[in-house]
Design an enzyme around this catalytic site. Structure first.
Site, PDB file in Angstrom:
ATOM      1  N   ARG A   1       0.861  -1.044  -0.082  1.00 16.37           N
ATOM      2  CA  ARG A   1       0.053   0.096  -0.082  1.00 16.37           C
ATOM      3  C   ARG A   1       0.902   1.383   0.006  1.00 16.37           C
ATOM      4  O   ARG A   1       0.644   2.406  -0.510  1.00 16.37           O
ATOM      5  CB  ARG A   1      -0.986   0.066   1.263  1.00 16.37           C
ATOM      6  CG  ARG A   1      -2.037   1.035   1.201  1.00 16.37           C
ATOM      7  CD  ARG A   1      -1.712   2.296   1.737  1.00 16.37           C
ATOM      8  NE  ARG A   1      -1.256   2.258   3.041  1.00 16.37           N
ATOM      9  CZ  ARG A   1      -0.327   2.746   3.439  1.00 16.37           C
ATOM     10  NH1 ARG A   1       0.378   3.503   2.612  1.00 16.37           N
ATOM     11  NH2 ARG A   1       0.126   2.439   4.589  1.00 16.37           N
TER      12      ARG A   1
ATOM     13  N   GLU B   1       4.047   9.875   7.655  1.00 15.57           N
ATOM     14  CA  GLU B   1       2.749  10.594   7.406  1.00 15.57           C
ATOM     15  C   GLU B   1       2.284  11.247   8.764  1.00 15.57           C
ATOM     16  O   GLU B   1       1.175  11.548   8.803  1.00 15.57           O
ATOM     17  CB  GLU B   1       1.704   9.883   6.660  1.00 15.57           C
ATOM     18  CG  GLU B   1       2.136   9.311   5.453  1.00 15.57           C
ATOM     19  CD  GLU B   1       2.111  10.532   4.219  1.00 15.57           C
ATOM     20  OE1 GLU B   1       1.796  11.651   4.593  1.00 15.57           O
ATOM     21  OE2 GLU B   1       2.555  10.266   3.376  1.00 15.57           O
TER      22      GLU B   1
END
Ligand code: TGC
Ligand code: FAD
Length: 393
Positions: A98, A373
């Site tokens: 992913r 992130e």
């Protein structure tokens, strides 16, 4: 009474009923592909710390890269929700896969589509969508992670070119990349942060892999060294300030909020199946109250995460995915997935520490997802600032 026959544990509140036929088609197509092609091999890739060389091409052939971009640039014009569903299916297999999709779609194709000159869009986007080219995103540095404004990488204007110097660390797909989105602070002028589309075959550009990871092993992570790399001004993104880089992160964080639910459900399903057959004190573990309580917590955490992700997707489609909304979803869905993975690993006992089962691999990967992130702490502080108006960074 609602029974197992009427409520699927992977869609307890029947969110599938809210999806458009195209969204279901993308979700089901991706599910079939990744479970047939990647799931049987991913534990070996993870153990070996590698990824197949043709991964990008295989994803591109399935139309899985940059799906929300217009068809004219190689995308599928798909909804934000469809992109979220795709991430969930891919991360059901592995967070590293992913990550590859997130970086290519959200951190490379998105800024090129939004801010690059038309010529660059035409030359890069169709190739990135087809998986004929790979991209990476260089924001983090050895001494500037949570605080990217402290970056030391510098760019200097020389005639029609820019000269870039600096080091980027923890860069997903770095050594595989044909193109790097590099963020650097301007020397002189008003010292703005600028973004560049850098061909990685430019003299002075070097990528060196980080080999010692105990997490996210089915993913390439590199350091980038930029030593007097010359980039034409035409390859500068038309956005100035750190906000450009942070806007890219919004896209990727959104995908992560969906993706981690896939990892969480993989662990939950594994735990449910395992305790059904595992005898202990004269009965299957599934018949023990403490075990059922843990399964109920997993179901609740993942179901609530799904509701947040679905609603955030619809908000995004209306342009209402504000950064704090994205922060809450990224932070809390990662927490839900990580708590599920840890509990699943524990319920599997000794077997839970082997990669013959998926839970330990997901659990270790999710440690990275909690860090990149925006760490859990960074998103907590973003939410705290939103609630109080006080900046506590
Ligand atoms: P701050 O003063 O708050 O903001 C600077 C400027 O940026 C604007 N802004 C945003 N714009 C768009 N989206 C956002 N989410 C934004 N957040 C802030 C802001 O309005 C301001 O604009 P302007 O015009 O006034 O200048 O900046 P700060 O230096 O105080 O830092 C804020 C903070 C800590 C929230 C931010 O720097 C942050 O998010 N830090 C975490 C860094 C991070 O997440 N790095 C990720 C690197 S990439 C990665 O990990 C890829 S992993 C691979 C994968 O995804 O699979
Ligand atoms: P630090 O910022 O040093 O944080 C360490 C700890 O301090 C954390 O717990 C944090 O929450 C806490 N902390 C920080 N500031 C505060 C504060 N003000 N108050 C309280 N606590 C605080 N980056 C990219 O640019 N591109 C990529 O493709 C990419 N891929 C990655 C892949 C992997 C496998 C990993 C591990 C990282 C990747 N990253 C990438 C980098 C990632 O975004 C950073 O690791 C992350 O932003 C955290 O930065 P840091 O590691 O420097 O930690």
């Amino acid at each position: 009474m609602t029974t197992a026959a009427t409520a699927r544990i992977d869609d307890f509140y029947d969110l599938d009923a809210t999806l458009a036929p195209e969204e279901l088609m993308i979700r089901d197509g991706v599910r079939e592909f990744v479970r047939a092609e990647f799931l049987p091999h991913v534990a070996d890739w993870w153990t070996e710390g590698t990824l197949p060389g043709d991964l990008a091409k295989r994803l591109g052939d399935q139309g899985m890269l940059g799906v929300t971009l217009p068809e004219a640039y190689g995308g599928a014009g798909a909804s934000a929700t469809a992109y979220g569903l795709l991430n969930r299916e891919v991360e059901y297999v592995d967070s590293g896969l992913r990550s590859f999709v997130s970086v290519q779609s959200s951190l490379v194709m998105y800024p090129i589509y939004r801010w690059a000159r038309e010529e660059l869009k035409k030359s890069w986007l169709p190739r990135l969508a087809a998986g004929e080219a790979v991209g990476c995103f260089g924001l983090t540095e050895p001494d500037a992670g949570s605080d990217p404004g402290a970056m030391r990488t510098r760019c200097r204007r020389v005639g029609d070119d820019w000269v870039i110097n600096g080091v980027k660390r923890w860069i997903t797909s770095g050594s595989r990349a044909d193109v790097a989105i590099v963020w650097a602070r301007e020397e002189g002028g008003d010292g703005r942060v600028l973004g560049f589309v850098v061909d990685t075959d430019r003299p002075g550009f070097q990528a060196v892999d980080i080999k010692t990871k105990a997490s996210m092993r089915a993913s390439v992570t590199s350091e980038l060294y930029l030593d007097d790399v010359v980039v034409p001004d035409a390859q500068r993104l038309e956005v100035a300030g750190l906000g450009g880089a942070l806007a890219c992160l919004n896209q990727a964080r959104y995908g992560i909020a969906w993706g981690v639910l896939g990892a969480g459900f993989a662990c939950f399903e594994e735990a449910v199946a395992y305790v059904a057959d595992r005898p202990s004190f004269g009965a299957p573990l599934a018949a023990k109250q403490l075990v059922q309580a843990r399964l109920a917590d997993m179901l609740a955490d993942l179901t609530k995460g799904g509701l947040v992700a679905h609603q955030l997707g619809r908000l995004k489609e209306r342009g209402q995915d504000t950064p704090p909304r994205v922060s809450l979803a990224k932070r809390d869905n990662v927490r839900a997935a990580l708590a599920t993975a840890r509990a699943a690993r524990d319920l599997l006992g000794g077997n839970g520490i082997t990669t013959e089962y998926v839970s330990i691999r997901h659990m270790l990967n999710l440690e990275t997802v909690a860090t990149y992130e925006g760490t859990d702490g960074v998103h907590t502080l973003i939410l705290g600032r939103t609630i109080t108006g006080e900046n506590a960074f």
